[in-house]
Design an enzyme around this catalytic site. Structure first.
Site, PDB file in Angstrom:
ATOM      1  N   PHE A  91       0.738  -1.331  -0.008  1.00  0.00           N
ATOM      2  CA  PHE A  91      -0.028  -0.001  -0.006  1.00  0.00           C
ATOM      3  C   PHE A  91       0.823   1.225  -0.083  1.00  0.00           C
ATOM      4  O   PHE A  91       0.501   2.425   0.525  1.00  0.00           O
ATOM      5  CB  PHE A  91      -0.932   0.044   1.170  1.00  0.00           C
ATOM      6  CG  PHE A  91      -1.657  -1.154   1.582  1.00  0.00           C
ATOM      7  CD1 PHE A  91      -1.943  -2.266   0.542  1.00  0.00           C
ATOM      8  CD2 PHE A  91      -1.836  -1.546   2.765  1.00  0.00           C
ATOM      9  CE1 PHE A  91      -2.864  -3.649   0.792  1.00  0.00           C
ATOM     10  CE2 PHE A  91      -2.479  -2.734   3.077  1.00  0.00           C
ATOM     11  CZ  PHE A  91      -2.913  -3.583   2.129  1.00  0.00           C
ATOM     12  N   HIS A 102      12.125  -5.847  42.157  1.00  0.00           N
ATOM     13  CA  HIS A 102      12.682  -6.843  41.652  1.00  0.00           C
ATOM     14  C   HIS A 102      14.246  -6.695  41.239  1.00  0.00           C
ATOM     15  O   HIS A 102      14.587  -5.253  41.240  1.00  0.00           O
ATOM     16  CB  HIS A 102      11.921  -7.089  40.330  1.00  0.00           C
ATOM     17  CG  HIS A 102      11.584  -5.700  39.530  1.00  0.00           C
ATOM     18  ND1 HIS A 102      12.558  -5.138  38.675  1.00  0.00           N
ATOM     19  CD2 HIS A 102      10.530  -5.084  39.589  1.00  0.00           C
ATOM     20  CE1 HIS A 102      11.699  -4.142  38.307  1.00  0.00           C
ATOM     21  NE2 HIS A 102      10.458  -4.188  38.816  1.00  0.00           N
ATOM     22  N   HIS A 159      12.273  -1.511  31.692  1.00  0.00           N
ATOM     23  CA  HIS A 159      12.064  -0.226  30.893  1.00  0.00           C
ATOM     24  C   HIS A 159      13.108  -0.620  29.559  1.00  0.00           C
ATOM     25  O   HIS A 159      12.458  -0.229  28.562  1.00  0.00           O
ATOM     26  CB  HIS A 159      12.413   0.972  31.545  1.00  0.00           C
ATOM     27  CG  HIS A 159      11.561   1.666  32.302  1.00  0.00           C
ATOM     28  ND1 HIS A 159      11.102   1.141  33.407  1.00  0.00           N
ATOM     29  CD2 HIS A 159      10.790   2.721  31.969  1.00  0.00           C
ATOM     30  CE1 HIS A 159      10.171   1.939  33.837  1.00  0.00           C
ATOM     31  NE2 HIS A 159       9.678   2.807  33.014  1.00  0.00           N
ATOM     32  N   ARG A 165      16.321   5.539  33.759  1.00  0.00           N
ATOM     33  CA  ARG A 165      16.344   4.719  34.965  1.00  0.00           C
ATOM     34  C   ARG A 165      17.562   4.809  35.834  1.00  0.00           C
ATOM     35  O   ARG A 165      17.695   4.661  37.006  1.00  0.00           O
ATOM     36  CB  ARG A 165      15.771   3.518  34.767  1.00  0.00           C
ATOM     37  CG  ARG A 165      14.531   3.095  34.017  1.00  0.00           C
ATOM     38  CD  ARG A 165      13.330   3.547  35.034  1.00  0.00           C
ATOM     39  NE  ARG A 165      13.156   2.273  35.936  1.00  0.00           N
ATOM     40  CZ  ARG A 165      12.235   2.349  36.801  1.00  0.00           C
ATOM     41  NH1 ARG A 165      11.547   3.480  36.988  1.00  0.00           N
ATOM     42  NH2 ARG A 165      12.082   1.267  37.589  1.00  0.00           N
ATOM     43  N   HIS A 198      19.310   1.645  38.080  1.00  0.00           N
ATOM     44  CA  HIS A 198      19.683   0.601  37.360  1.00  0.00           C
ATOM     45  C   HIS A 198      21.201   0.871  36.976  1.00  0.00           C
ATOM     46  O   HIS A 198      21.744   2.203  37.260  1.00  0.00           O
ATOM     47  CB  HIS A 198      19.038   0.605  36.112  1.00  0.00           C
ATOM     48  CG  HIS A 198      17.834  -0.300  35.928  1.00  0.00           C
ATOM     49  ND1 HIS A 198      18.090  -1.634  36.022  1.00  0.00           N
ATOM     50  CD2 HIS A 198      16.556  -0.164  35.627  1.00  0.00           C
ATOM     51  CE1 HIS A 198      16.840  -2.396  36.069  1.00  0.00           C
ATOM     52  NE2 HIS A 198      16.006  -1.336  35.828  1.00  0.00           N
TER      53      HIS A 198
END
Length: 643
Positions: A365, A525, A532, A592, A598
């Site tokens: 298309f 955790h 993320h 983060r 992190h």
């Protein structure tokens, strides 16, 4: 009923649908994935079975002065819950400082009245998926070991990011602090040419990490520090245009050739609009800088939502006093604190659709309507792409949860910094010594050798300022519990007498903890991989599959001096769709890191995990279409793949 037409069900279609599902299932089973040879961890959990140094234990009971687990059996129960997913087993895991008591938190003002906080989807990696690779078919290489040079480098970066959290991105080139950070990181043994003697023989993963940090020969400079490692990350402004610009139109095509069209920061979302501005957190206010706050959070105190934001009279949330474009790392940390995971990629998709960014040349298309007689919508159009962005997220989360909980169980930066504090500010010998009088923190003492002492002193001074000036719930932080300083045990009059002496004041509150952007610190955790970043890798790959990534954006923008508006700027190189999507992926992932939750390698490895999942999903889904098409996707490593 005479005029109704009854069309018989096509039973051949039923069999054809089964064949398609079976073909996709066989394709998934027979495909090659990174985890086919199993999973490899860094061995920290086995090396330190008692202290669990390097291992995630947040939420389990910890000793008050050292933040070490008080009961190995509690950790074993935690692992059993992860491996079985049995709800009764998980409910039996000790959670909080005193699971057999009232589970109260009393070591800091911030945690007063807090409840315990549960672990997040710890057994999600056990779930299956009906498309894309099975969560356990993909893997990540071992994370850096707790006493390694590489982890010393990553911890150094985490400390520097905390110290640079309130410097505007637009001022990085002019900031003395950023310049000092760049010089410090460039001299680190992990990347310095004369530091090779300390490294020994490197694994292929370690070599790749080191080369990424050396910026392919460019080195760490004031212009490259804290940026991502992908194509486009070092071109133009720090922030991706997709985190800033708007396309606020309705009922007509967005005028992509008019720079004024981008300045609103409003993204058209149907008849609604999305504002790119974020809520302004109170600047120069960090969290978990006292041992009392740190140990309560380590024991699972739920203080989410207790961070502070700038308010205006009447708390007018649309006022420029309370919101601005992402302007500082703290703003970016706020964005990734509350985003809906696929939110930035849906926004980017809406922006590109409004701007008329062309689709990949291999998709159908692509010709004018008078030729194709149809346009993309349910297939190969906006709804198709937007739905896939949401669909790939759950696949990514299952896979990364398996890596987090079942495999690597890597400790968060805040935890490692807590052990650094124990070494730099020793507790009593009985508490800190193990068998034969050797310190239980010997691996951390080795780690301290790889963190510049001047940097540690800066962190200490930063925390002294925080703890002497900040109030939590109207109580001075100096009243928080501390196993070394005595000021927390003093009366208010005694504290005032002590702080009259400037030298004494400099001693009070001088921890080596990692200043956090969030009151609750990291999520419940493990660090590796990063949720993320895995979602960023997956969603970015979906977008790069559908859009022509070679196209360029006509203009570039950054925030103004106060962050309340956008301003157009000139860039040395054109900003491509690929580069700005890669930069979006890096911005969200590293956002983060800016928050302190992190590590750098959490980002670099997790985005590849997400990329692999997205490609697997696209390959399997190709079975369901009758159209003949292809997608050419530029990968994070610089190569390309065609689906």
């Amino acid at each position: 009923m005479d005029h109704y037409t009854h069309v018989q069900f096509d039973w051949a279609r039923r069999n054809a649908a089964f064949d398609v599902r079976l073909r996709a299932a066989v394709q998934s089973r027979d495909a090659s994935y990174s985890g086919d040879d199993g999973h490899v961890t860094n061995g920290d959990e086995a090396r330190f079975p008692t202290t669990l140094l390097g291992t995630f234990t947040k939420g389990l009971p910890h000793s008050l002065p050292l933040a070490l687990p008080t009961d190995r059996s509690a950790f074993d129960a935690f692992v059993s819950g992860v491996n079985t997913g049995d709800l009764d087993t998980i409910k039996s895991i000790p959670l909080g400082p005193d699971p057999e008591g009232d589970n109260s938190f009393s070591s800091s003002a911030m945690t007063t009245g807090a409840k315990v906080r549960g672990w997040e989807s710890m057994a999600a990696g056990l779930a299956f998926t009906l498309e894309a690779p099975d969560p356990q078919r993909v893997t990540m290489p071992p994370a850096p070991q707790i006493d390694s040079v590489e982890l010393g480098y990553e911890l150094s970066e985490s400390y520097w990011m905390a110290l640079c959290r309130d410097i505007a991105f637009t001022e990085f080139d002019n900031s003395d602090t950023v310049a000092e950070a760049a010089a410090s990181m460039a001299a680190h043994a992990w990347v310095a040419e004369d530091g090779c003697d300390q490294l020994g023989e490197l694994t292929p993963t370690q070599t790749a990490h080191r080369e990424l940090e050396m910026k392919n020969g460019e080195g760490i400079t004031q212009g490259t520090i804290f940026r991502g490692s992908l194509n486009g990350d070092n071109i133009g402004p720090y922030l991706s245009q997709f985190l800033l610009i708007g396309c606020d139109t309705l009922g007509s095509r967005f005028s992509k050739d008019d720079p004024e069209s981008y300045l609103t920061g409003h993204i058209r979302f149907g008849a609604h609009r999305i504002d790119q501005r974020v809520r302004k957190a109170v600047p120069d206010r960090d969290y978990m800088t006292t041992w009392g706050a740190y140990i309560d959070v380590a024991n699972g105190a739920d203080v989410r939502g207790r961070e502070s934001y700038v308010t205006a009279e009447g708390d007018n949330f649309n006022d420029e006093e309370t919101h601005r474009f992402i302007h500082t790392p703290r703003d970016l940390a706020t964005y990734v604190h509350y985003d809906a995971l696929y939110q930035p990629y849906i926004n980017a998709c809406l922006l590109m659709l409004a701007m008329g960014i062309e689709y990949d040349a291999g998709l159908p298309f692509g010709d004018e309507d008078e030729v194709d007689k149809q346009t993309g919508f349910a297939l190969f159009g906006g709804p198709h792409i937007l739905s896939l962005l949401a669909e790939v997220v759950l696949k990514a989360l299952k896979a990364v949860r398996f890596q987090k909980f079942a495999m690597h169980r890597r400790a968060r930066p805040e935890t490692v910094a807590g052990w650094i504090d124990c070494v730099q500010r020793p507790r009593t010998s009985d508490e800190q010594e193990g068998n034969e009088g050797q310190t239980v923190f010997k691996p951390i003492e080795k780690l301290c050798q790889y963190v510049d002492s001047d940097l540690l002193q800066k962190v200490r001074e930063h925390n002294v300022t925080q703890n002497n000036t900040q109030m939590d719930r109207d109580i001075a932080r100096l009243y928080d519990y501390d196993p070394v300083d005595t000021v927390a045990d003093c009366s208010a009059e005694q504290q005032e007498e002590q702080t009259e002496d400037e030298g004494q004041q400099q001693q009070q509150g001088g921890t080596y903890l990692l200043p956090m952007a969030y009151a609750e610190g990291s999520p419940m955790h493990p660090a590796y991989g990063a949720g993320h970043a895995t979602v960023a890798g997956a969603c970015t790959t979906i977008l790069k599959a559908f859009f022509d990534t070679t196209q360029t954006l006509p203009y570039a923008f950054t925030s103004t001096e106060d962050g309340t508006k956008l301003t157009q700027i000139e860039v040395d190189e054109p900003l491509t769709v690929e580069g700005e999507l890669n930069k979006l992926c890096s911005n969200i992932s590293i956002g983060r890191n800016w928050a302190g939750v992190h590590w750098k390698s959490d980002y670099t490895e997790s985005i590849k995990l997400g990329e692999e999942i997205a490609i697997g999903l696209l390959r399997e889904q190709k079975n369901v279409y009758s159209e003949d098409f292809s997608m050419t996707i530029p990968l994070f490593d610089g190569s390309c793949v065609t689906v």
